[in-house]
Design a protein around this motif. Structure first.
Motif, mmCIF file in Angstrom:
data_model
loop_
_atom_site.group_PDB
_atom_site.id
_atom_site.type_symbol
_atom_site.label_atom_id
_atom_site.label_comp_id
_atom_site.label_asym_id
_atom_site.label_seq_id
_atom_site.Cartn_x
_atom_site.Cartn_y
_atom_site.Cartn_z
ATOM 1 N N LEU A 292 20.296 12.030 -86.811
ATOM 2 C CA LEU A 292 19.525 12.266 -88.032
ATOM 3 C C LEU A 292 19.088 13.727 -88.113
ATOM 4 O O LEU A 292 19.209 14.382 -89.157
ATOM 5 C CB LEU A 292 18.321 11.325 -88.050
ATOM 6 N N ASP A 293 18.578 14.247 -87.002
ATOM 7 C CA ASP A 293 18.105 15.636 -86.972
ATOM 8 C C ASP A 293 19.237 16.623 -87.223
ATOM 9 O O ASP A 293 19.016 17.687 -87.826
ATOM 10 C CB ASP A 293 17.443 15.938 -85.628
ATOM 11 N N SER A 294 20.449 16.293 -86.783
ATOM 12 C CA SER A 294 21.590 17.184 -87.008
ATOM 13 C C SER A 294 21.885 17.323 -88.500
ATOM 14 O O SER A 294 22.127 18.434 -89.000
ATOM 15 C CB SER A 294 22.821 16.650 -86.276
ATOM 16 N N GLY A 295 21.872 16.201 -89.215
ATOM 17 C CA GLY A 295 22.090 16.258 -90.651
ATOM 18 C C GLY A 295 20.977 17.000 -91.374
ATOM 19 O O GLY A 295 21.223 17.771 -92.313
ATOM 20 N N TYR A 296 19.754 16.779 -90.934
ATOM 21 C CA TYR A 296 18.590 17.435 -91.549
ATOM 22 C C TYR A 296 18.656 18.949 -91.352
ATOM 23 O O TYR A 296 18.483 19.729 -92.300
ATOM 24 C CB TYR A 296 17.319 16.858 -90.938
ATOM 25 N N SER A 297 18.937 19.387 -90.129
ATOM 26 C CA SER A 297 18.952 20.819 -89.812
ATOM 27 C C SER A 297 20.060 21.536 -90.571
ATOM 28 O O SER A 297 19.853 22.638 -91.105
ATOM 29 C CB SER A 297 19.133 21.020 -88.303
ATOM 30 N N GLN A 298 21.240 20.946 -90.616
ATOM 31 C CA GLN A 298 22.353 21.593 -91.302
ATOM 32 C C GLN A 298 22.074 21.732 -92.794
ATOM 33 O O GLN A 298 22.399 22.763 -93.407
ATOM 34 C CB GLN A 298 23.638 20.799 -91.082
ATOM 35 N N THR A 299 21.460 20.738 -93.403
ATOM 36 C CA THR A 299 21.143 20.803 -94.829
ATOM 37 C C THR A 299 20.111 21.883 -95.109
ATOM 38 O O THR A 299 20.216 22.621 -96.106
ATOM 39 C CB THR A 299 20.638 19.440 -95.329
ATOM 40 N N LEU A 300 19.115 22.010 -94.240
ATOM 41 C CA LEU A 300 18.123 23.078 -94.428
ATOM 42 C C LEU A 300 18.772 24.451 -94.317
ATOM 43 O O LEU A 300 18.379 25.391 -95.034
ATOM 44 C CB LEU A 300 17.003 22.933 -93.401
ATOM 45 N N ARG A 301 19.759 24.596 -93.413
ATOM 46 C CA ARG A 301 20.429 25.885 -93.275
ATOM 47 C C ARG A 301 21.189 26.264 -94.545
ATOM 48 O O ARG A 301 21.370 27.450 -94.842
ATOM 49 C CB ARG A 301 21.385 25.849 -92.081
ATOM 50 N N GLN A 302 21.622 25.267 -95.306
ATOM 51 C CA GLN A 302 22.371 25.524 -96.536
ATOM 52 C C GLN A 302 21.514 25.356 -97.790
ATOM 53 O O GLN A 302 22.046 25.402 -98.912
ATOM 54 C CB GLN A 302 23.577 24.575 -96.620
ATOM 55 N N MET A 303 20.204 25.198 -97.612
ATOM 56 C CA MET A 303 19.357 24.860 -98.756
ATOM 57 C C MET A 303 19.326 25.960 -99.808
ATOM 58 O O MET A 303 19.266 25.673 -101.023
ATOM 59 C CB MET A 303 17.946 24.538 -98.267
ATOM 60 N N GLU A 304 19.377 27.207 -99.396
ATOM 61 C CA GLU A 304 19.307 28.292 -100.374
ATOM 62 C C GLU A 304 20.486 28.232 -101.338
ATOM 63 O O GLU A 304 20.321 28.373 -102.557
ATOM 64 C CB GLU A 304 19.285 29.640 -99.647
ATOM 65 N N SER A 305 21.694 27.988 -100.796
ATOM 66 C CA SER A 305 22.862 27.912 -101.671
ATOM 67 C C SER A 305 22.827 26.646 -102.519
ATOM 68 O O SER A 305 23.330 26.636 -103.653
ATOM 69 C CB SER A 305 24.143 27.952 -100.830
ATOM 70 N N ILE A 306 22.237 25.567 -101.995
ATOM 71 C CA ILE A 306 22.119 24.334 -102.786
ATOM 72 C C ILE A 306 21.175 24.560 -103.951
ATOM 73 O O ILE A 306 21.471 24.193 -105.105
ATOM 74 C CB ILE A 306 21.637 23.173 -101.905
ATOM 75 N N ARG A 307 20.011 25.171 -103.677
ATOM 76 C CA ARG A 307 19.029 25.428 -104.748
ATOM 77 C C ARG A 307 19.627 26.325 -105.832
ATOM 78 O O ARG A 307 19.289 26.188 -107.015
ATOM 79 C CB ARG A 307 17.784 26.098 -104.157
ATOM 80 N N ALA A 308 20.480 27.258 -105.422
ATOM 81 C CA ALA A 308 21.060 28.186 -106.393
ATOM 82 C C ALA A 308 21.905 27.462 -107.432
ATOM 83 O O ALA A 308 22.119 27.980 -108.536
ATOM 84 C CB ALA A 308 21.899 29.230 -105.665
ATOM 85 N N ASN A 309 22.370 26.263 -107.095
ATOM 86 C CA ASN A 309 23.200 25.489 -108.024
ATOM 87 C C ASN A 309 22.407 24.454 -108.807
ATOM 88 O O ASN A 309 22.980 23.747 -109.646
ATOM 89 C CB ASN A 309 24.308 24.776 -107.253
ATOM 90 N N ILE A 310 21.111 24.323 -108.539
ATOM 91 C CA ILE A 310 20.295 23.292 -109.173
ATOM 92 C C ILE A 310 19.506 23.889 -110.323
ATOM 93 O O ILE A 310 18.706 24.823 -110.136
ATOM 94 C CB ILE A 310 19.348 22.635 -108.147
ATOM 95 N N ARG A 311 19.725 23.361 -111.518
ATOM 96 C CA ARG A 311 18.974 23.792 -112.702
ATOM 97 C C ARG A 311 17.889 22.786 -113.073
ATOM 98 O O ARG A 311 17.091 23.042 -113.956
ATOM 99 C CB ARG A 311 19.934 23.968 -113.887
ATOM 100 N N ARG A 312 17.886 21.639 -112.393
ATOM 101 C CA ARG A 312 16.944 20.576 -112.757
ATOM 102 C C ARG A 312 16.337 19.972 -111.495
ATOM 103 O O ARG A 312 16.712 18.884 -111.068
ATOM 104 C CB ARG A 312 17.667 19.493 -113.558
ATOM 105 N N PRO A 313 15.404 20.641 -110.847
ATOM 106 C CA PRO A 313 14.754 20.045 -109.665
ATOM 107 C C PRO A 313 13.915 18.834 -110.063
ATOM 108 O O PRO A 313 13.445 18.739 -111.202
ATOM 109 C CB PRO A 313 13.883 21.189 -109.133
ATOM 110 N N GLU A 314 13.745 17.902 -109.125
ATOM 111 C CA GLU A 314 12.917 16.722 -109.375
ATOM 112 C C GLU A 314 11.750 16.724 -108.408
ATOM 113 O O GLU A 314 11.931 16.678 -107.186
ATOM 114 C CB GLU A 314 13.719 15.431 -109.212
#
Length: 767
Positions: A292-314
């Motif tokens: 679980l922690d491996s998936g969590y850590s990897q997603t946080l490392r890529q969060m900046e690029s993910i946010r850059a593609n999001i126009r509608r945060p919830e």
């Protein structure tokens, strides 16, 4: 005019932003799929919306739970729970471990399930995992979401697609409606591991067989504006992996069965996430927190690029409100009927008896009652083929449990045995056949053969639902203690041989009764025919004529027991208790040999009572677990014609794995108390260090007088010690144990024992 055009442009831009849809694709990967939960957790914490989910195999399980309205925190609590660990290991949920149908412990380690029809045709069942707990857990957790969505996956909390495989037509199957639990159960049916289930009339397997990373399904069914793909599979090779093919060949079956996950399927404007799962396997369910922690850590490392593609945060509060509104639509978990598919009328009557539901009678049942009946049913191994689905009736707003019969497993062959450095090795074969009608009949026979021990068992158990069983049986045992050499013992050290040949035949009937949920009462009546051949003294020559002691008669008694131990040998969790009471009526025929002082045969009659209580329990759930063993014996057993004939037929305390293979004179008594501690240190996965120590207090200490007869002393300081230190590896063929054993016994004081397999034997009826 320009002003109006600017306002229209802003409105269109806002509309485009608010209409952005995000799709999430979760690959298969077995236990590594738990990393998907870490991804979901990180996305929610950073206000990333999830509008669609498509999942395969474990990705379908995690995605399906999320789509059913469970939050990442709730799913995390589930996968970290003891219930989850027990499900994946095929064990019943704690509190539902009914022992009434438990079979007696045998040395078997491999069981092959087959179907035998009326024309004597055999059909092999290739599935190796027990799925009874998993099946009910899925239908229990997902029944409410299926009811709320009216069996349409587009109406779940998050629209969902589940990918499965049709093995016969070699095509993928995309599931978008029906029972959510069946869809998730189908998508993770790894061939040769789990038994397949029917969905829409077809047997379906793991979706990863043909599409382990279903990006194309997400695009075709949902066409999201942004696609996030999460891959936990290591099968992504375009070319042959020359650098590490030696390491990967051990997983060749997984690579053969699963389609590769291709990162290039993700569109250019999408996001590809691959957690670092090096060192993990598809079966590492004991390491779910790290996954679980491996998936969590990897997603946080890529969060900046993910946010850059999001126009509608919830926002989290908005998401929580939506989830609560979905969960608040749950219906009361009440059942008005149980239906059976694939069973005839007599079989349905039997099954209704298990659930205590009368034929054609309507009544409401709670989930707890349904769950109790289900686990009582599947505690009998024959019914592990039954598949449960909880269905919802929108007219009555009540639930219904449907039990379907999958391909039958009515014939089982069991193989086992043990190899040891003492001459106590043996092989084991067990045969089981079931016939199901108005009652369940279980025909069983087994054979065990070695230099030291041989046995044959035949019995038939007639089960009547939740009331009682009747079991006629015949047992033959033989022991040869002279054939018991130790390969690791120094042959230059003279050791007095134990000259004892034992033959035992007993036949009778047992009646079993369930006592509440977790106990079993067994009433027994046995005819006994026992022969012992032995010498008196420590010196044996080949021309010696053995004393012959024959005991014939009967015993009758009861056993009250409970057992939740996690292993049949070298347990480290659970508990076991038993109380046994027996009455013996025996006739003794004694013929002296040339080592006896007596010269004439003797006949005598004996009657006595015996009461024994035993307890074993373990504590802790980490790397160190401690446990205790306690036993007490009370009897008015008489002496037989000489000391050795008496000691050989006196009940004893057998604390160590090889205790039953030795005649430990100091650990036998008509009346005694014994207790000990077992300390288990988990050194590595399935490798334990065990340190054990026991004290045995005989209230009747048996000794031999000058005329070779037995007499009793009751000295307070007569206390004897036994202990062991050893390593145990729990392998697929049973324990691999290397131990140093110590007994307060002149003939068997210190020994080293290495054995592979289960060192288990039938009990002698007079011990």
């Amino acid at each position: 005019m320009r002003r109006y055009l600017f306002i229209i442009f802003l409105l269109l831009a806002c509309s485009a932003g608010f209409s952005q849809k995000v799709g999430l694709v979760l690959s298969g990967g077995g236990a590594k799929g738990v990393a998907h939960l870490g991804v979901l957790k990180a996305l929610e914490e950073n206000n990333i919306p999830i509008d669609y989910i498509v999942g395969t195999s474990m990705g379908g399980i995690i995605g399906g739970l999320y789509a059913a309205g469970y939050s990442p925190a709730e799913i995390e609590e589930l996968v970290l729970s003891d219930q989850f660990r027990r499900c994946v290991k095929g064990l019943p949920e704690k509190g539902f471990n009914y022992i009434y149908n438990q079979n007696e412990i045998t040395p078997g380690f491999l069981r092959i399930n087959m179907a035998l029809d009326s024309t004597f045709n055999f059909q092999l069942n290739s599935s190796i995992a027990n799925d009874v707990s998993l099946n009910f857990a899925l239908t229990e957790k997902l029944a409410q979401a299926t009811a709320i969505a009216n069996s349409r996956f587009d109406s779940l909390f998050v629209p969902l697609r589940v990918v499965a495989a049709d093995i016969f037509t070699q095509q993928q199957v995309v599931l978008s409606k029906g029972s959510l639990s069946s869809a998730l159960r189908a998508t993770q049916t790894v061939p040769f591991f789990y038994t397949p289930v029917r969905v829409d009339g077809k047997y379906l397997f793991d979706g990863g067989v043909y599409n382990n990373f279903p990006v194309d399904v997400a695009i075709k069914d949902f066409n999201p504006d942004l696609l996030i793909g999460v891959n936990v599979s290591t099968k992504i090779f375009e070319d042959y992996p020359f650098d590490n093919d030696d390491d990967l060949i051990s997983r060749s079956l997984i690579y053969l069965l699963l389609d590769k996950s291709d990162p290039s399927r993700i569109p250019e404007n999408g996001v590809y996430i691959q957690p670092n799962l090096k060192g993990y396997t598809s079966f590492d369910f004991d390491r779910v927190k790290a996954l679980l922690d491996s998936g969590y850590s990897q997603t946080l490392r890529q969060m900046e690029s993910i946010r850059a593609n999001i126009r509608r945060p919830e926002r989290s509060d908005s998401l929580a409100a939506r989830r609560k509104a979905f969960q608040d639509r749950h219906y009361p978990f009440l059942f008005d009927k149980i239906t059976f598919t694939g069973f005839n009328s007599k079989q349905r009557d039997y099954l209704r008896g298990v659930f205590k539901t009368a034929k054609n009678k309507s009544g409401l049942m709670t989930l707890a009652q349904i769950k109790k009946g289900y686990f009582q049913l599947v505690s009998e191994e024959y019914f592990t083929n039954v598949y449960p689905i909880i269905q919802f009736d929108s007219v009555t707003t009540k639930f219904n449990l449907q039990l379907s019969r999958r391909p039958q497993q009515n014939f089982q062959v069991e193989f086992g045995g043990v190899i040891a450095t003492r001459d106590i090795s043996s092989i084991f074969l067990g045969l089981n056949f079931y016939h199901f009608g108005k009652s369940l009949k279980h025909f069983y026979t087994s054979f065990q053969a070695g230099s030291f021990y041989k046995s044959a068992v035949a019995k038939v158990r007639y089960d009547f639902p939740r009331t009682f069983f009747i079991e006629p049986h015949f047992v033959y045992n033989s022991w040869d203690y002279l054939e018991n050499d130790d390969l690791l013992k120094d042959v230059s050290t003279p050791v007095a041989p134990t000259v004892l040949q034992r033959y035992n035949r007993n036949y009778g009937v047992s009646v079993g009764i369930p006592v509440r949920e977790y106990f079993k009462m067994t009433l027994n009546f046995d005819g006994i025919n026992n022969f012992d051949g032995y010498i008196n003294g420590d010196v044996f020559i080949s021309t010696d004529i053995l004393d012959e002691l024959r005991l014939t008669g009967f015993k009758t008694g009861f056993t009250f027991s409970a057992n939740t131990l996690n292993r049949k040998q070298y347990a480290s969790a659970g508990k076991a208790f038993s109380v046994e009471g027996d009455f013996f009526n025996m006739k003794e025929f004694y013929t002296p040999g040339n080592t006896s002082i007596e010269t004439e045969p003797v006949t005598a009659y004996h009657q006595w009572f015996r009461l024994r209580g035993t307890a074993e329990q373990y504590f802790g759930n980490g790397r160190f677990r401690s446990g205790y063993v306690a036993e007490m014996m009370f009897s008015n057993q008489p002496f037989f014609q000489n000391y050795f004939g008496t000691i050989a037929n006196t009940p004893g305390f057998f604390p160590l794995q090889d205790s039953r293979t030795l005649i430990l004179e100091n650990f036998r008594s008509f009346n005694y108390a014994a207790a000990g501690m077992r300390n288990v240190f988990s050194l590595y996965h399935k490798l334990d260090l065990r340190l054990e120590g026991y004290l045995f207090k005989p209230f009747d200490y048996l000794q031999e007088d000058s005329s070779q007869e037995a007499y009793v002393t009751r000295e307070f300081n007569k206390v004897f010690f036994a202990g062991t230190a050893g390593l145990v590896f729990h392998s697929p063929v049973g324990p691999v144990s290397l131990s140093v054993n110590y007994y307060d016994d002149d003939e068997n004081q210190l020994g080293v024992l290495l054995h592979v397999g289960f060192l288990l034997f039938n009990r002698h009826p007079l011990e």
